[in-house]
Motif scaffolding. Structure first.
Motif, PDB file in Angstrom:
ATOM      1  N   VAL A 257       0.823  -1.205   0.000  1.00 21.65           N
ATOM      2  CA  VAL A 257       0.000   0.000   0.000  1.00 21.65           C
ATOM      3  C   VAL A 257       0.861   1.261   0.000  1.00 21.65           C
ATOM      4  N   HIS A 258       1.896   1.292   0.805  1.00 20.21           N
ATOM      5  CA  HIS A 258       2.744   2.480   0.909  1.00 20.21           C
ATOM      6  C   HIS A 258       3.486   2.746  -0.401  1.00 20.21           C
ATOM      7  N   GLU A 259       3.980   1.703  -1.039  1.00 20.04           N
ATOM      8  CA  GLU A 259       4.674   1.884  -2.317  1.00 20.04           C
ATOM      9  C   GLU A 259       3.711   2.340  -3.404  1.00 20.04           C
ATOM     10  N   ALA A 260       2.494   1.819  -3.405  1.00 15.31           N
ATOM     11  CA  ALA A 260       1.506   2.229  -4.407  1.00 15.31           C
ATOM     12  C   ALA A 260       1.152   3.701  -4.250  1.00 15.31           C
ATOM     13  N   VAL A 261       0.997   4.168  -3.023  1.00 21.99           N
ATOM     14  CA  VAL A 261       0.706   5.585  -2.784  1.00 21.99           C
ATOM     15  C   VAL A 261       1.878   6.444  -3.245  1.00 21.99           C
ATOM     16  N   ASP A 262       3.092   6.015  -2.978  1.00 26.08           N
ATOM     17  CA  ASP A 262       4.268   6.766  -3.428  1.00 26.08           C
ATOM     18  C   ASP A 262       4.340   6.853  -4.945  1.00 26.08           C
ATOM     19  N   VAL A 263       4.105   5.739  -5.619  1.00 29.57           N
ATOM     20  CA  VAL A 263       4.153   5.725  -7.083  1.00 29.57           C
ATOM     21  C   VAL A 263       3.083   6.641  -7.659  1.00 29.57           C
ATOM     22  N   CYS A 264       1.854   6.547  -7.156  1.00 30.12           N
ATOM     23  CA  CYS A 264       0.763   7.392  -7.663  1.00 30.12           C
ATOM     24  C   CYS A 264       1.011   8.866  -7.379  1.00 30.12           C
ATOM     25  N   SER A 265       1.542   9.190  -6.214  1.00 31.23           N
ATOM     26  CA  SER A 265       1.805  10.596  -5.906  1.00 31.23           C
ATOM     27  C   SER A 265       2.948  11.151  -6.746  1.00 31.23           C
ATOM     28  N   ASN A 266       3.936  10.333  -7.060  1.00 30.94           N
ATOM     29  CA  ASN A 266       5.019  10.786  -7.940  1.00 30.94           C
ATOM     30  C   ASN A 266       4.510  11.069  -9.346  1.00 30.94           C
ATOM     31  N   VAL A 267       3.634  10.214  -9.843  1.00 28.79           N
ATOM     32  CA  VAL A 267       3.035  10.451 -11.164  1.00 28.79           C
ATOM     33  C   VAL A 267       2.219  11.739 -11.140  1.00 28.79           C
ATOM     34  N   GLY A 268       1.476  11.958 -10.072  1.00 27.14           N
ATOM     35  CA  GLY A 268       0.691  13.180  -9.946  1.00 27.14           C
ATOM     36  C   GLY A 268       1.560  14.420  -9.884  1.00 27.14           C
ATOM     37  N   CYS A 269       2.687  14.359  -9.192  1.00 26.83           N
ATOM     38  CA  CYS A 269       3.608  15.497  -9.125  1.00 26.83           C
ATOM     39  C   CYS A 269       4.168  15.838 -10.494  1.00 26.83           C
ATOM     40  N   VAL A 270       4.498  14.826 -11.278  1.00 29.65           N
ATOM     41  CA  VAL A 270       5.007  15.061 -12.629  1.00 29.65           C
ATOM     42  C   VAL A 270       3.930  15.733 -13.479  1.00 29.65           C
ATOM     43  N   LYS A 271       2.681  15.305 -13.346  1.00 25.91           N
ATOM     44  CA  LYS A 271       1.602  15.892 -14.138  1.00 25.91           C
ATOM     45  C   LYS A 271       1.344  17.343 -13.758  1.00 25.91           C
ATOM     46  N   THR A 272       1.535  17.715 -12.504  1.00 24.12           N
ATOM     47  CA  THR A 272       1.295  19.103 -12.110  1.00 24.12           C
ATOM     48  C   THR A 272       2.336  20.051 -12.678  1.00 24.12           C
ATOM     49  N   LYS A 273       3.495  19.547 -13.052  1.00 25.08           N
ATOM     50  CA  LYS A 273       4.561  20.387 -13.592  1.00 25.08           C
ATOM     51  C   LYS A 273       4.562  20.448 -15.115  1.00 25.08           C
ATOM     52  N   ALA A 274       3.561  19.831 -15.758  1.00 23.48           N
ATOM     53  CA  ALA A 274       3.491  19.824 -17.220  1.00 23.48           C
ATOM     54  C   ALA A 274       3.099  21.208 -17.735  1.00 23.48           C
ATOM     55  N   THR A 275       3.694  21.592 -18.844  1.00 24.63           N
ATOM     56  CA  THR A 275       3.374  22.890 -19.446  1.00 24.63           C
ATOM     57  C   THR A 275       2.019  22.811 -20.142  1.00 24.63           C
ATOM     58  N   PRO A 276       1.357  23.954 -20.349  1.00 25.45           N
ATOM     59  CA  PRO A 276       0.063  23.937 -21.050  1.00 25.45           C
ATOM     60  C   PRO A 276       0.156  23.358 -22.459  1.00 25.45           C
ATOM     61  N   SER A 277       1.250  23.610 -23.148  1.00 28.33           N
ATOM     62  CA  SER A 277       1.380  23.051 -24.499  1.00 28.33           C
ATOM     63  C   SER A 277       1.497  21.526 -24.447  1.00 28.33           C
ATOM     64  N   ARG A 278       2.186  21.007 -23.441  1.00 24.63           N
ATOM     65  CA  ARG A 278       2.300  19.551 -23.273  1.00 24.63           C
ATOM     66  C   ARG A 278       0.932  18.944 -22.966  1.00 24.63           C
ATOM     67  N   LEU A 279       0.149  19.611 -22.116  1.00 28.41           N
ATOM     68  CA  LEU A 279      -1.186  19.121 -21.787  1.00 28.41           C
ATOM     69  C   LEU A 279      -2.103  19.143 -23.005  1.00 28.41           C
ATOM     70  N   LEU A 280      -2.017  20.204 -23.801  1.00 33.14           N
ATOM     71  CA  LEU A 280      -2.845  20.303 -24.996  1.00 33.14           C
ATOM     72  C   LEU A 280      -2.476  19.208 -25.997  1.00 33.14           C
ATOM     73  N   PHE A 281      -1.179  19.012 -26.200  1.00 37.13           N
ATOM     74  CA  PHE A 281      -0.731  17.968 -27.119  1.00 37.13           C
ATOM     75  C   PHE A 281      -1.150  16.585 -26.632  1.00 37.13           C
ATOM     76  N   ALA A 282      -1.013  16.338 -25.338  1.00 34.13           N
ATOM     77  CA  ALA A 282      -1.395  15.035 -24.773  1.00 34.13           C
ATOM     78  C   ALA A 282      -2.898  14.808 -24.926  1.00 34.13           C
ATOM     79  N   GLY A 283      -3.689  15.874 -24.783  1.00 40.41           N
ATOM     80  CA  GLY A 283      -5.132  15.748 -24.969  1.00 40.41           C
ATOM     81  C   GLY A 283      -5.503  15.453 -26.409  1.00 40.41           C
ATOM     82  N   PHE A 284      -4.844  16.127 -27.355  1.00 44.10           N
ATOM     83  CA  PHE A 284      -5.101  15.857 -28.774  1.00 44.10           C
ATOM     84  C   PHE A 284      -4.699  14.437 -29.147  1.00 44.10           C
TER      85      PHE A 284
END
Length: 101
Positions: A12-39
């Protein structure tokens, strides 16, 4: 009483760490990266939809040469997830996966 010797990839602890790390990376994405990923996610979903239609069209009761409604629906349901798998493997982001209240 039988012993359960199943392999656990993450506790459980490792899963929470992995998910939170992925979330941290997503919060630092630029708007152009988010737009491209959405397209790209939309393109992958559209590809899966077209692939599902092509794979099952010949079994449609009114349009196909081999009418079988059950097989038509089964193939649609079995092939459409190819688009969702492409979204995951391609690193794209669906809006529905990132929408927060």
């Amino acid at each position: 009483m039988a012993q359960n010797n199943s392999l656990v990839l993450y506790d459980v602890h490792e899963a929470v760490d992995v998910c939170s790390n992925v979330g941290c990376v997503k919060t630092k994405a630029t708007p152009s990266r988010l737009l491209f990923a959405g397209f790209m996610a939309g393109a992958y979903i559209a590809f899966g939809f077209i692939f599902a239609i092509v794979a099952s069209a010949s079994f449609h009761p009114e349009l196909g040469t081999f009418p079988n409604l059950s097989l038509f629906k089964l193939l649609l349901g079995a092939v459409f997830p190819v688009g969702l798998i492409a979204v995951l493997l391609g690193g794209a982001d669906l809006w529905t996966g990132n929408a927060h209240i």
